[in-house]
Design an enzyme around this catalytic site. Structure first.
Site, PDB file in Angstrom:
ATOM      1  N   LYS A   1     -33.147 -28.138 -20.865  1.00 30.23           N
ATOM      2  CA  LYS A   1     -34.048 -28.587 -19.801  1.00 30.23           C
ATOM      3  C   LYS A   1     -35.454 -28.899 -20.292  1.00 30.23           C
ATOM      4  O   LYS A   1     -35.875 -28.498 -21.382  1.00 30.23           O
ATOM      5  CB  LYS A   1     -34.069 -27.559 -18.666  1.00 30.23           C
ATOM      6  CG  LYS A   1     -32.772 -27.630 -17.843  1.00 30.23           C
ATOM      7  CD  LYS A   1     -32.798 -26.760 -16.615  1.00 30.23           C
ATOM      8  CE  LYS A   1     -31.466 -26.921 -15.871  1.00 30.23           C
ATOM      9  NZ  LYS A   1     -31.322 -25.929 -14.804  1.00 30.23           N
TER      10      LYS A   1
ATOM     11  N   ARG B   1     -25.869 -20.463 -18.184  1.00 29.63           N
ATOM     12  CA  ARG B   1     -25.140 -21.720 -18.012  1.00 29.63           C
ATOM     13  C   ARG B   1     -25.625 -22.682 -19.096  1.00 29.63           C
ATOM     14  O   ARG B   1     -26.794 -23.064 -19.101  1.00 29.63           O
ATOM     15  CB  ARG B   1     -25.438 -22.253 -16.606  1.00 29.63           C
ATOM     16  CG  ARG B   1     -24.731 -23.526 -16.237  1.00 29.63           C
ATOM     17  CD  ARG B   1     -25.127 -23.952 -14.821  1.00 29.63           C
ATOM     18  NE  ARG B   1     -24.514 -25.213 -14.454  1.00 29.63           N
ATOM     19  CZ  ARG B   1     -24.945 -26.403 -14.844  1.00 29.63           C
ATOM     20  NH1 ARG B   1     -26.009 -26.493 -15.609  1.00 29.63           N
ATOM     21  NH2 ARG B   1     -24.320 -27.506 -14.461  1.00 29.63           N
TER      22      ARG B   1
HETATM   23  N1  PMM Z   1     -28.736 -26.723 -13.460  1.00 30.16           N
HETATM   24  C1  PMM Z   1     -28.148 -27.933 -13.325  1.00 30.16           C
HETATM   25  C2  PMM Z   1     -26.975 -28.075 -12.573  1.00 30.16           C
HETATM   26  N2  PMM Z   1     -26.410 -27.007 -11.974  1.00 30.16           N
HETATM   27  N3  PMM Z   1     -26.389 -24.721 -11.498  1.00 30.16           N
HETATM   28  C3  PMM Z   1     -26.961 -23.527 -11.602  1.00 30.16           C
HETATM   29  N4  PMM Z   1     -26.383 -22.461 -10.981  1.00 30.16           N
HETATM   30  N5  PMM Z   1     -28.098 -23.319 -12.318  1.00 30.16           N
HETATM   31  C4  PMM Z   1     -28.730 -24.335 -12.965  1.00 30.16           C
HETATM   32  O1  PMM Z   1     -29.788 -24.098 -13.581  1.00 30.16           O
HETATM   33  C5  PMM Z   1     -28.173 -25.636 -12.857  1.00 30.16           C
HETATM   34  C6  PMM Z   1     -26.984 -25.791 -12.101  1.00 30.16           C
HETATM   35  C7  PMM Z   1     -28.752 -29.137 -13.972  1.00 30.16           C
HETATM   36  O2  PMM Z   1     -28.316 -29.245 -15.291  1.00 30.16           O
HETATM   37  P1  PMM Z   1     -27.147 -30.249 -15.869  1.00 30.16           P
HETATM   38  O3  PMM Z   1     -27.159 -31.507 -15.039  1.00 30.16           O
HETATM   39  O4  PMM Z   1     -27.553 -30.463 -17.264  1.00 30.16           O
HETATM   40  O5  PMM Z   1     -25.844 -29.567 -15.753  1.00 30.16           O
END
Ligand code: PMM
Length: 281
Positions: free
Chosen positions: A209, A251
């Protein structure tokens, strides 16, 4: 304790960083199995990008992307969560074998979400969220960010309970990057113990991020192998630190790097590990 590693399987054409590489169902399934082989305890399958500025995707389109992938990965024995803000997708995903519904809006985007999850028995991730990705930074205004995030999460835990989801089925997530700018994210991470003090298990998502990119410096923002490696190394470090601050799960995109970092931290501390079914009281 050592946090669980949730591997990200994005089945989208425009996610934060995978850029649609795994859009095709078979490739997404193969990616999920690869992440399990690398040591993922959980796989988070998502079909709608939540990156800043992203537009919503129709639930039918989302389900067409994620359901076949979830079914195949669950059948292969993986513990799967579905990353969705739509109640209909959540229910279809649980029917296809998902054990956790990961709702980045904490049940706010779809008013039917919490009531739909309750009878399924699935666990739910309630992430801190102040509005849609298209204008999330407009709401990045806080006096005491840790207190406000904790209070707003406490209200989502209450809403889940009112809908019939007890707190032992809830996992909270401070929502790094969601309606929070640069330093605000670090403040939240510094205050993670106050989020954990709410009671439920805590999931943390920092992977690749912007807060890492801003801290690492200029060339880490380009999507080339070198910069991706730098962001994954930074993610592995934040994963260890999140675990030390009490996180139940992290995650991540690069499971192998985070798994290695956690192995080393584990050896240092020599204590126990969370399990997927660990539920808080
Ligand atoms: N970040 C993204 C998508 N889903 N879900 C949770 N629970 N926590 C997060 O920080 C989170 C998420 C965005 O990241 P990506 O698009 O790279 O997966």
């Amino acid at each position: 304790m050592t946090p669980l590693v949730m591997g990200i399987v994005n089945v989208t054409p425009d996610s934060f960083s995978d850029g649609g590489r795994f859009l095709d169902t078979d490739r997404a399934i193969a990616r999920g199995l690869e992440l399990v082989a690398q040591g993922a305890d959980l796989l988070d399958v998502g079909g709608e990008s939540t990156r800043p500025g992203a537009q919503r995707v129709a639930p039918e389109v989302e389900q067409g992307r994620v359901i076949p992938v979830i079914r195949a990965l669950a059948q292969a024995g993986a513990a799967v969560s579905v990353d969705t803000m739509n109640a209909s997708t959540a229910v279809a995903a649980v029917e296809a074998g998902a054990r956790i519904v990961n709702d980045v809006s904490g049940g706010l985007a779809d008013p039917a979400m919490l009531a739909a999850i309750a009878p399924t028995g699935a666990d739910v991730v309630l992430q801190h969220w102040r509005g849609a990705s298209s204008d999330m930074y407009a709401r990045a205004d806080y006096d005491d960010i840790v207190r406000e995030v904790a209070d707003e999460l406490a209200r989502r835990i209450e809403a889940a309970s009112a809908a019939g989801i007890p707190s032992e089925r809830v996992i909270t997530d401070p929502g790094i990057g969601f309606g929070k700018r640069g330093e605000q994210n670090w403040q939240v991470l510094r205050g993670l113990d106050r989020i954990a003090a709410l009671g439920p298990r805590v999931l943390v998502g920092t992977s690749r991020k912007r807060l890492l990119v801003e801290t690492l410096g200029p060339d880490s923002d380009e999507v080339d192998t070198t910069s991706e490696r730098r962001r994954d190394l930074a993610t592995a470090v934040t994963s260890v630190l999140a675990g030390q601050a009490g996180a139940w799960g992290v995650r991540v995109h690069d499971v192998a790097a985070t798994r290695d970092a956690l192995r080393i931290a584990d050896a240092w501390r020599g204590d126990g590990r969370w399990t997927v079914s660990t539920r808080s009281a």
